[in-house]
Design a protein around this motif. Structure first.
Motif, PDB file in Angstrom:
ATOM      1  N   PHE A 112      -4.065  -2.638  49.816  1.00  0.00           N
ATOM      2  CA  PHE A 112      -3.762  -3.899  50.505  1.00  0.00           C
ATOM      3  C   PHE A 112      -4.817  -4.196  51.572  1.00  0.00           C
ATOM      4  CE2 PHE A 112       0.740  -3.999  48.948  1.00  0.00           C
ATOM      5  CZ  PHE A 112       0.735  -5.326  48.545  1.00  0.00           C
ATOM      6  N   THR A 147     -11.840  -8.314  48.953  1.00  0.00           N
ATOM      7  CA  THR A 147     -11.701  -8.796  47.578  1.00  0.00           C
ATOM      8  C   THR A 147     -11.585 -10.312  47.526  1.00  0.00           C
ATOM      9  OG1 THR A 147     -10.627  -6.746  46.832  1.00  0.00           O
ATOM     10  CG2 THR A 147     -10.279  -8.704  45.497  1.00  0.00           C
ATOM     11  N   PHE A 148     -10.719 -10.879  48.363  1.00  0.00           N
ATOM     12  CA  PHE A 148     -10.557 -12.334  48.412  1.00  0.00           C
ATOM     13  C   PHE A 148     -11.867 -13.012  48.826  1.00  0.00           C
ATOM     14  CE2 PHE A 148      -6.307 -11.851  47.448  1.00  0.00           C
ATOM     15  CZ  PHE A 148      -5.544 -13.005  47.606  1.00  0.00           C
ATOM     16  N   ILE A 155      -1.664 -11.655  53.535  1.00  0.00           N
ATOM     17  CA  ILE A 155      -1.203 -10.812  52.423  1.00  0.00           C
ATOM     18  C   ILE A 155      -1.392  -9.338  52.751  1.00  0.00           C
ATOM     19  CG2 ILE A 155      -1.664 -10.158  50.029  1.00  0.00           C
ATOM     20  CD1 ILE A 155      -2.309 -13.086  49.471  1.00  0.00           C
ATOM     21  N   ALA A 156      -2.536  -8.994  53.334  1.00  0.00           N
ATOM     22  CA  ALA A 156      -2.802  -7.593  53.687  1.00  0.00           C
ATOM     23  C   ALA A 156      -1.774  -7.081  54.694  1.00  0.00           C
ATOM     24  CB  ALA A 156      -4.215  -7.460  54.252  1.00  0.00           C
ATOM     25  N   LEU A 193      -2.877  -9.414  42.859  1.00  0.00           N
ATOM     26  CA  LEU A 193      -3.625  -9.941  43.995  1.00  0.00           C
ATOM     27  C   LEU A 193      -4.972 -10.506  43.570  1.00  0.00           C
ATOM     28  CD1 LEU A 193      -2.803  -7.116  46.555  1.00  0.00           C
ATOM     29  CD2 LEU A 193      -1.810  -9.408  46.445  1.00  0.00           C
ATOM     30  N   ILE A 194      -5.633  -9.828  42.624  1.00  0.00           N
ATOM     31  CA  ILE A 194      -6.902 -10.335  42.101  1.00  0.00           C
ATOM     32  C   ILE A 194      -6.671 -11.670  41.390  1.00  0.00           C
ATOM     33  CG2 ILE A 194      -8.719  -9.947  40.390  1.00  0.00           C
ATOM     34  CD1 ILE A 194      -8.595  -6.982  41.048  1.00  0.00           C
ATOM     35  N   VAL A 237      -7.626  -6.042  50.107  1.00  0.00           N
ATOM     36  CA  VAL A 237      -7.410  -7.448  49.734  1.00  0.00           C
ATOM     37  C   VAL A 237      -8.381  -8.360  50.482  1.00  0.00           C
ATOM     38  CG1 VAL A 237      -5.791  -9.377  50.017  1.00  0.00           C
ATOM     39  CG2 VAL A 237      -5.006  -7.235  49.037  1.00  0.00           C
ATOM     40  N   SER A 283      -5.896 -13.914  52.877  1.00  0.00           N
ATOM     41  CA  SER A 283      -6.016 -12.471  52.620  1.00  0.00           C
ATOM     42  C   SER A 283      -5.509 -11.653  53.808  1.00  0.00           C
ATOM     43  CB  SER A 283      -7.465 -12.105  52.301  1.00  0.00           C
ATOM     44  OG  SER A 283      -8.299 -12.239  53.445  1.00  0.00           O
ATOM     45  N   HIS A 332      -2.305  -4.617  42.410  1.00  0.00           N
ATOM     46  CA  HIS A 332      -3.682  -5.009  42.689  1.00  0.00           C
ATOM     47  C   HIS A 332      -4.137  -6.113  41.732  1.00  0.00           C
ATOM     48  CE1 HIS A 332      -8.184  -3.973  42.984  1.00  0.00           C
ATOM     49  NE2 HIS A 332      -7.835  -4.551  44.100  1.00  0.00           N
ATOM     50  N   SER A 348      -6.236 -14.363  44.006  1.00  0.00           N
ATOM     51  CA  SER A 348      -7.486 -14.758  44.668  1.00  0.00           C
ATOM     52  C   SER A 348      -8.382 -15.551  43.730  1.00  0.00           C
ATOM     53  CB  SER A 348      -8.228 -13.524  45.194  1.00  0.00           C
ATOM     54  OG  SER A 348      -8.730 -12.736  44.130  1.00  0.00           O
TER      55      SER A 348
END
Length: 331
Positions: free
Chosen positions: A138, A144-145, A105-106, A60-61, A141, A102, A57, A64
């Motif tokens: 995921f 979040t993005f 990726i998810a 991924l943060i 994501v 995103s 995670h 982004s």
């Protein structure tokens, strides 16, 4: 909006970076809450499973934040030069790109989460719990993005307070939902993951509503986005080095996690708990860097290179002083 090209450099950087620091501290509360609540209610095995998934995670943060950094810098530069039409194009383009990325990726993460866990030698006893948690994360994501794209745009316009207020509310909601889903509903690690994803979704929705009310002329209308390839190229050219830097840091932590996973559940749980302290310790220096990025971009847009140089010196002194104090406390 806040003009970063006027007041004294030290005061401007400090006041602008302070809300970013508070906001990122509450961002850490997302995973800290999962760690504390999961560790107390579900035991060390589930804590270890959540701990490894946090590293994914975090990557991924970092991805982004790095990607949206380029758009944030361009928005700051255009805002400094009062070119609001170009700023709007950058905002729309950056948001569209982050959203599409995103989704990809998810989808890939959900399909290959189990294989990722096997590659990183997660103990077989933890695989099921870790896989459930990682799949749900995921899904998160996407909001979040989108949220990180919006907050970096707001910071590009000098507004560092609003993202902080939104994060505080979302972090507190995350804690409440963690306890509700895990303790009351008995959902296990899936409850912790759902609490985080729902909190992130709320952050995105509130941020969109805020921009609709306060920045109507710059509001990102998803049905009428202005996608500009040239602005995307400029944004990626600026943001890619920042993204690579963030990703390499994250990969370094994942390499440590790979080694630690080989020592079993106890070591994984211990590392999960201790790494939270390290994450908090790094926050002030990282936030100061974020503040300097927008400060520099706005002043370059306003052709105030003298303020950029002065601000850099003040930020360097502040960074060294704060890092020294934190190091002493941690040791």
């Amino acid at each position: 909006m806040k003009d970063l090209t006027r007041e004294h450099e030290l005061k401007t950087i400090f006041l602008f970076s302070l809300p970013i620091l508070v906001g990122n501290l509450f961002q850490q509360l997302y995973n800290l809450a999962d760690t504390v609540i999961v560790g107390n209610f579900l035991g060390k095995e589930c804590l270890a499973a959540v701990g490894f998934s946090f590293q994914i995670h975090y990557l991924l943060i970092a991805l982004s934040m790095g990607i949206s950094m380029g758009a944030s810098i361009l928005v700051s530069r255009y805002f400094g030069s009062k070119d609001m039409e170009s700023a709007k194009k950058v905002m729309d383009t950056g948001f569209a790109f982050c959203f599409c990325l995103s989704l990809i990726i998810a989808a890939l993460g959900i399909c290959f989460s189990y294989q990722i866990l096997l590659v990183f030698r997660v103990p077989s006893a933890l695989l099921e719990a870790a896989d459930i948690y990682l799949k749900i994360m995921f899904i998160g994501v996407i909001p979040t993005f989108a949220y990180n794209a919006l907050t970096n745009i707001l910071r590009g316009m000098g507004d560092s307070k609003t993202p902080t207020y939104i994060l505080i509310v979302a972090a507190l909601l995350n804690i409440v939902l963690d306890i509700l889903f895990i303790k009351a509903f008995g959902m296990g690690v899936a409850g912790a993951a759902f609490a985080t994803v729902l909190s992130q979704l709320l952050s995105f929705i509130v941020c969109m509503v805020y921009m609709k009310i306060h920045y109507r002329s710059l509001f990102i209308n998803v049905l009428h986005l202005q996608f500009d390839k040239e602005e995307l190229k400029k944004s990626l050219k600026i943001g890619t080095p920042a993204m690579i830097q963030q990703v390499f840091v994250s990969v370094g932590f994942m390499s440590l996690q790979f080694l630690i996973n080989g020592f079993g559940t106890d070591c994984m749980a211990a590392y999960t708990a201790a790494s939270k302290v390290d994450a908090f310790a790094e926050m002030p220096a990282l936030n100061l860097g974020q503040a300097m990025t927008n400060f520099t971009a706005q002043n370059l847009g306003a052709k105030r290179k003298d303020r950029v140089l002065k601000g850099g010196k003040y930020a360097l002194v502040m960074g060294i002083a704060v890092s020294a104090c934190i190091s002493v406390v941690i040791v």
